[in-house]
Design a protein around this motif. Structure first.
Motif, PDB file in Angstrom:
ATOM      1  N   CYS A 185      62.790  46.638 145.082  1.00 29.05           N
ATOM      2  CA  CYS A 185      61.340  46.384 145.080  1.00 29.05           C
ATOM      3  C   CYS A 185      60.723  46.854 143.765  1.00 29.05           C
ATOM      4  N   PHE A 186      61.144  48.018 143.297  1.00 25.34           N
ATOM      5  CA  PHE A 186      60.659  48.532 142.017  1.00 25.34           C
ATOM      6  C   PHE A 186      60.986  47.567 140.882  1.00 25.34           C
ATOM      7  N   LEU A 187      62.206  47.041 140.894  1.00 31.81           N
ATOM      8  CA  LEU A 187      62.646  46.130 139.832  1.00 31.81           C
ATOM      9  C   LEU A 187      61.839  44.838 139.803  1.00 31.81           C
ATOM     10  N   MET A 188      61.390  44.379 140.969  1.00 29.64           N
ATOM     11  CA  MET A 188      60.615  43.140 140.998  1.00 29.64           C
ATOM     12  C   MET A 188      59.282  43.310 140.281  1.00 29.64           C
ATOM     13  N   GLY A 189      58.810  44.541 140.148  1.00 34.83           N
ATOM     14  CA  GLY A 189      57.548  44.800 139.450  1.00 34.83           C
ATOM     15  C   GLY A 189      57.758  45.158 137.991  1.00 34.83           C
ATOM     16  N   TYR A 190      58.563  44.394 137.303  1.00 34.77           N
ATOM     17  CA  TYR A 190      58.888  44.657 135.890  1.00 34.77           C
ATOM     18  C   TYR A 190      57.641  44.911 135.050  1.00 34.77           C
ATOM     19  N   GLN A 191      56.629  44.066 135.209  1.00 37.60           N
ATOM     20  CA  GLN A 191      55.439  44.149 134.374  1.00 37.60           C
ATOM     21  C   GLN A 191      54.603  45.396 134.656  1.00 37.60           C
ATOM     22  N   MET A 230      73.721  40.167 143.816  1.00 33.83           N
ATOM     23  CA  MET A 230      73.604  41.479 143.184  1.00 33.83           C
ATOM     24  C   MET A 230      74.538  41.595 141.984  1.00 33.83           C
ATOM     25  N   ALA A 231      75.748  41.061 142.112  1.00 36.32           N
ATOM     26  CA  ALA A 231      76.696  41.107 140.994  1.00 36.32           C
ATOM     27  C   ALA A 231      76.168  40.314 139.809  1.00 36.32           C
ATOM     28  N   ILE A 232      75.578  39.141 140.080  1.00 37.49           N
ATOM     29  CA  ILE A 232      74.995  38.326 139.018  1.00 37.49           C
ATOM     30  C   ILE A 232      73.834  39.052 138.358  1.00 37.49           C
ATOM     31  N   GLN A 233      72.995  39.681 139.178  1.00 35.14           N
ATOM     32  CA  GLN A 233      71.842  40.405 138.645  1.00 35.14           C
ATOM     33  C   GLN A 233      72.287  41.563 137.746  1.00 35.14           C
ATOM     34  N   SER A 284      70.702  33.521 126.603  1.00 34.52           N
ATOM     35  CA  SER A 284      69.953  32.474 127.300  1.00 34.52           C
ATOM     36  C   SER A 284      70.476  32.279 128.720  1.00 34.52           C
ATOM     37  N   LEU A 285      71.793  32.184 128.855  1.00 37.32           N
ATOM     38  CA  LEU A 285      72.398  32.033 130.182  1.00 37.32           C
ATOM     39  C   LEU A 285      72.133  33.274 131.029  1.00 37.32           C
ATOM     40  N   ALA A 286      72.237  34.454 130.423  1.00 37.36           N
ATOM     41  CA  ALA A 286      72.040  35.701 131.163  1.00 37.36           C
ATOM     42  C   ALA A 286      70.614  35.801 131.704  1.00 37.36           C
ATOM     43  N   ARG A 287      69.632  35.339 130.930  1.00 35.61           N
ATOM     44  CA  ARG A 287      68.243  35.388 131.401  1.00 35.61           C
ATOM     45  C   ARG A 287      68.051  34.480 132.619  1.00 35.61           C
ATOM     46  N   ARG A 288      68.662  33.316 132.599  1.00 36.43           N
ATOM     47  CA  ARG A 288      68.558  32.416 133.753  1.00 36.43           C
ATOM     48  C   ARG A 288      69.256  33.014 134.974  1.00 36.43           C
ATOM     49  N   LEU A 289      70.435  33.589 134.736  1.00 37.37           N
ATOM     50  CA  LEU A 289      71.164  34.214 135.840  1.00 37.37           C
ATOM     51  C   LEU A 289      70.386  35.398 136.414  1.00 37.37           C
ATOM     52  N   HIS A 290      69.673  36.110 135.543  1.00 39.84           N
ATOM     53  CA  HIS A 290      68.930  37.284 135.994  1.00 39.84           C
ATOM     54  C   HIS A 290      67.795  36.875 136.937  1.00 39.84           C
ATOM     55  N   ILE A 291      67.146  35.769 136.636  1.00 37.42           N
ATOM     56  CA  ILE A 291      66.089  35.265 137.522  1.00 37.42           C
ATOM     57  C   ILE A 291      66.684  34.891 138.878  1.00 37.42           C
ATOM     58  N   LEU A 292      67.786  34.147 138.850  1.00 37.49           N
ATOM     59  CA  LEU A 292      68.427  33.741 140.109  1.00 37.49           C
ATOM     60  C   LEU A 292      68.879  34.955 140.918  1.00 37.49           C
ATOM     61  N   GLY A 293      69.544  35.887 140.257  1.00 44.19           N
ATOM     62  CA  GLY A 293      70.040  37.062 140.957  1.00 44.19           C
ATOM     63  C   GLY A 293      68.926  37.903 141.551  1.00 44.19           C
ATOM     64  N   ARG A 295      63.408  26.254 138.400  1.00 40.64           N
ATOM     65  CA  ARG A 295      62.612  25.177 137.827  1.00 40.64           C
ATOM     66  C   ARG A 295      61.914  25.627 136.552  1.00 40.64           C
ATOM     67  N   SER A 296      61.900  26.915 136.324  1.00 38.73           N
ATOM     68  CA  SER A 296      61.338  27.478 135.092  1.00 38.73           C
ATOM     69  C   SER A 296      62.275  28.573 134.605  1.00 38.73           C
ATOM     70  N   GLU A 297      62.463  28.667 133.311  1.00 36.76           N
ATOM     71  CA  GLU A 297      63.307  29.703 132.731  1.00 36.76           C
ATOM     72  C   GLU A 297      62.509  30.950 132.383  1.00 36.76           C
ATOM     73  N   PHE A 298      61.218  30.939 132.685  1.00 32.79           N
ATOM     74  CA  PHE A 298      60.362  32.077 132.399  1.00 32.79           C
ATOM     75  C   PHE A 298      59.569  32.436 133.650  1.00 32.79           C
ATOM     76  N   VAL A 299      59.432  33.728 133.911  1.00 24.60           N
ATOM     77  CA  VAL A 299      58.679  34.213 135.062  1.00 24.60           C
ATOM     78  C   VAL A 299      57.271  34.586 134.617  1.00 24.60           C
ATOM     79  N   PHE A 300      56.275  34.071 135.339  1.00 31.09           N
ATOM     80  CA  PHE A 300      54.894  34.424 135.028  1.00 31.09           C
ATOM     81  C   PHE A 300      54.648  35.866 135.468  1.00 31.09           C
ATOM     82  N   LEU A 301      54.173  36.702 134.544  1.00 28.46           N
ATOM     83  CA  LEU A 301      53.912  38.112 134.830  1.00 28.46           C
ATOM     84  C   LEU A 301      52.453  38.434 134.530  1.00 28.46           C
TER      85      LEU A 301
END
Length: 224
Positions: A20-26, A81-84, A106-115, A181-187
């Motif tokens: 939960c803490f990690l989801m609040g990156y911003q 979790m392993a991907i994240q 670039s690939l790692a950033r996409r995987l991080h969103i999915l994970g 659908r987006s490679e960037f997360v709105f924060l």
């Protein structure tokens, strides 16, 4: 004999709180996010070490519907979790910045969103599939004078939390990130912490609600 289950529950709870803490990156900044991610790595390894018996039993016994669903959710959650964790190490600039990793950002950033997004939802559903156990423990420790009334109140609260979670699911654009659908997360860096975590608490409640009632329905079924 009871120490290991207690430690297992503590590790699971800590993983959920850190997630939960990690989801609040911003809300906390990059450095705190990376250190929390390192904490998830330690907790993930501890969780798997404490559950080696479950992995060894995967190919033993029958698979009634509930066990099949639980196993599927567990394995998907472990993969998320392993991907994240892997992608977090690749894109790290502070905690793991000393590692000689070249390219793949670039690939790692996409995987991080999915994970991150799949991991959060699967964690909530995983908890919901075992929610009956927690309710049973609470009932034994805190018996109610009127169980029927208490159960009705808990159900009403669960419905309200799940309904808020549905709203938050779309307001937080989970479908966009779950299916990349987006490679960037709105924060929103100016969002109040309380409002952010209220949404995520209800999102978690939605996953628990769905997992709990799915487990109750699956218990009624018999393997074909």
């Amino acid at each position: 004999m009871r120490a290991k289950p207690a430690i297992r529950h503590l590790v699971d709870l800590l993983m959920l709180l850190v997630l939960c803490f990690l989801m609040g990156y911003q809300l906390w900044g990059e450095v705190a996010h990376e250190w929390a991610g390192a904490g998830i790595l330690v907790l993930f390894l501890a969780h798997n070490a404490l559950n080696l018996r479950w992995y060894r039993a995967l190919f033993r016994g029958q698979y009634p519907p509930l066990r099949a669903v639980q196993a599927g959710v567990n394995l998907l959650l472990a993969a998320a979790m392993a991907i994240q964790i892997y992608s977090g190490i690749v894109i790290s600039r502070h905690v793991f910045g000393f590692l000689p990793i070249q390219g793949g950002m670039s690939l790692a950033r996409r995987l991080h969103i999915l994970g991150a997004y799949w991991g959060f939802l699967l964690s909530s559903v995983h908890l919901g599939l075992h929610w009956g156990m927690f309710l049973g423990m609470a009932n034994r420790r805190f018996p109610a004078r009127s169980p029927r009334r208490r159960n009705a109140l808990l159900l009403a609260l669960g419905v309200l939390v799940a309904a808020w979670g549905v709203v938050a699911f779309f307001r937080r654009e989970f479908p966009t990130y779950l299916f990349l659908r987006s490679e960037f997360v709105f924060l929103d860096y100016e969002e109040p912490i309380l409002r952010f975590y209220l949404d995520y608490f209800c999102l978690m409640g939605l996953g628990i609600f769905l997992g709990h009632f799915a487990s109750k329905a699956l218990r009624q079924k018999r393997p074909a």
